[in-house]
Design a protein around this motif. Structure first.
Motif, PDB file in Angstrom:
ATOM      1  N   GLY A  38     -28.582  11.766  11.618  1.00  0.00           N
ATOM      2  CA  GLY A  38     -27.769  10.923  12.496  1.00  0.00           C
ATOM      3  C   GLY A  38     -27.547   9.540  11.920  1.00  0.00           C
ATOM      4  O   GLY A  38     -26.443   8.994  11.964  1.00  0.00           O
ATOM      5  N   TRP A  39     -28.587   8.980  11.359  1.00  0.00           N
ATOM      6  CA  TRP A  39     -28.494   7.639  10.791  1.00  0.00           C
ATOM      7  C   TRP A  39     -27.698   7.637   9.489  1.00  0.00           C
ATOM      8  O   TRP A  39     -26.874   6.755   9.257  1.00  0.00           O
ATOM      9  N   LEU A  40     -27.916   8.661   8.638  1.00  0.00           N
ATOM     10  CA  LEU A  40     -27.226   8.727   7.345  1.00  0.00           C
ATOM     11  C   LEU A  40     -25.742   9.048   7.488  1.00  0.00           C
ATOM     12  O   LEU A  40     -24.939   8.646   6.648  1.00  0.00           O
ATOM     13  N   SER A  41     -25.386   9.769   8.528  1.00  0.00           N
ATOM     14  CA  SER A  41     -23.993  10.220   8.666  1.00  0.00           C
ATOM     15  C   SER A  41     -23.013   9.062   8.820  1.00  0.00           C
ATOM     16  O   SER A  41     -21.820   9.227   8.554  1.00  0.00           O
ATOM     17  N   THR A  42     -23.490   7.900   9.224  1.00  0.00           N
ATOM     18  CA  THR A  42     -22.597   6.743   9.384  1.00  0.00           C
ATOM     19  C   THR A  42     -22.378   5.993   8.073  1.00  0.00           C
ATOM     20  O   THR A  42     -21.568   5.075   8.024  1.00  0.00           O
ATOM     21  N   MET A  43     -23.092   6.386   7.021  1.00  0.00           N
ATOM     22  CA  MET A  43     -23.035   5.653   5.747  1.00  0.00           C
ATOM     23  C   MET A  43     -22.066   6.321   4.776  1.00  0.00           C
ATOM     24  O   MET A  43     -21.811   7.515   4.854  1.00  0.00           O
ATOM     25  N   SER A  44     -21.598   5.521   3.825  1.00  0.00           N
ATOM     26  CA  SER A  44     -20.796   6.075   2.738  1.00  0.00           C
ATOM     27  C   SER A  44     -21.706   6.932   1.856  1.00  0.00           C
ATOM     28  O   SER A  44     -22.936   6.821   1.901  1.00  0.00           O
ATOM     29  N   ALA A  45     -21.099   7.782   1.055  1.00  0.00           N
ATOM     30  CA  ALA A  45     -21.873   8.686   0.195  1.00  0.00           C
ATOM     31  C   ALA A  45     -22.772   7.917  -0.767  1.00  0.00           C
ATOM     32  O   ALA A  45     -23.918   8.301  -0.999  1.00  0.00           O
ATOM     33  N   VAL A  46     -22.268   6.824  -1.313  1.00  0.00           N
ATOM     34  CA  VAL A  46     -23.063   6.047  -2.272  1.00  0.00           C
ATOM     35  C   VAL A  46     -24.253   5.398  -1.579  1.00  0.00           C
ATOM     36  O   VAL A  46     -25.385   5.463  -2.081  1.00  0.00           O
ATOM     37  N   LEU A  47     -24.045   4.798  -0.433  1.00  0.00           N
ATOM     38  CA  LEU A  47     -25.140   4.168   0.293  1.00  0.00           C
ATOM     39  C   LEU A  47     -26.149   5.214   0.769  1.00  0.00           C
ATOM     40  O   LEU A  47     -27.367   5.015   0.681  1.00  0.00           O
ATOM     41  N   ARG A  48     -25.652   6.358   1.239  1.00  0.00           N
ATOM     42  CA  ARG A  48     -26.535   7.447   1.674  1.00  0.00           C
ATOM     43  C   ARG A  48     -27.410   7.923   0.511  1.00  0.00           C
ATOM     44  O   ARG A  48     -28.621   8.107   0.656  1.00  0.00           O
ATOM     45  N   THR A  49     -26.813   8.089  -0.663  1.00  0.00           N
ATOM     46  CA  THR A  49     -27.563   8.504  -1.851  1.00  0.00           C
ATOM     47  C   THR A  49     -28.595   7.454  -2.237  1.00  0.00           C
ATOM     48  O   THR A  49     -29.736   7.785  -2.588  1.00  0.00           O
ATOM     49  N   PHE A  50     -28.212   6.186  -2.165  1.00  0.00           N
ATOM     50  CA  PHE A  50     -29.147   5.098  -2.476  1.00  0.00           C
ATOM     51  C   PHE A  50     -30.348   5.120  -1.538  1.00  0.00           C
ATOM     52  O   PHE A  50     -31.498   5.018  -1.970  1.00  0.00           O
ATOM     53  N   VAL A  51     -30.098   5.276  -0.250  1.00  0.00           N
ATOM     54  CA  VAL A  51     -31.183   5.301   0.736  1.00  0.00           C
ATOM     55  C   VAL A  51     -32.098   6.498   0.491  1.00  0.00           C
ATOM     56  O   VAL A  51     -33.324   6.368   0.461  1.00  0.00           O
ATOM     57  N   LEU A  52     -31.506   7.671   0.288  1.00  0.00           N
ATOM     58  CA  LEU A  52     -32.307   8.870   0.053  1.00  0.00           C
ATOM     59  C   LEU A  52     -33.144   8.746  -1.216  1.00  0.00           C
ATOM     60  O   LEU A  52     -34.327   9.088  -1.229  1.00  0.00           O
ATOM     61  N   ALA A  53     -32.535   8.250  -2.289  1.00  0.00           N
ATOM     62  CA  ALA A  53     -33.275   8.095  -3.549  1.00  0.00           C
ATOM     63  C   ALA A  53     -34.396   7.073  -3.406  1.00  0.00           C
ATOM     64  O   ALA A  53     -35.505   7.270  -3.930  1.00  0.00           O
ATOM     65  N   THR A  54     -34.131   5.994  -2.688  1.00  0.00           N
ATOM     66  CA  THR A  54     -35.139   4.949  -2.500  1.00  0.00           C
ATOM     67  C   THR A  54     -36.346   5.469  -1.722  1.00  0.00           C
ATOM     68  O   THR A  54     -37.483   5.079  -2.003  1.00  0.00           O
TER      69      THR A  54
END
Length: 82
Positions: A38-54
């Motif tokens: 739910g939280w990730l779905s509001t993000m762009s693909a690049v930001l979502r990838t950054f958050v997941l990788a972090t």
């Protein structure tokens, strides 16, 4: 008398290491995607990838990989004794 030493286990080959990393990364990313959907779905693909990788990289490197390396060493030392 000295205690017998455990056989020295060679470090994993690059193919073994790649498999070990995949074994850790895939379920970690899957769990994070499901937990944070739910939280990730509001993000762009690049930001979502950054958050997941972090989040995923420390979990994999400090949490999961040491356990997998120990498991590999136990399996290999057991098979060397057989």
């Amino acid at each position: 008398m000295s205690e017998p030493t455990a056989p020295r286990i060679a470090p994993p080959s690059k193919h073994q290491l790649a498999l070990m990393i995949w074994i850790c990364v895939f379920p970690t990313l899957t769990a994070l995607n499901l937990a944070l959907d739910g939280w990730l779905s509001t993000m762009s693909a690049v930001l979502r990838t950054f958050v997941l990788a972090t989040i995923a990289v420390p979990i994999v490197i400090y949490g999961l990989m040491p356990h997998l390396h120990r498991l590999r060493a136990r399996v290999l030392s057991r098979s060397a004794r057989s």
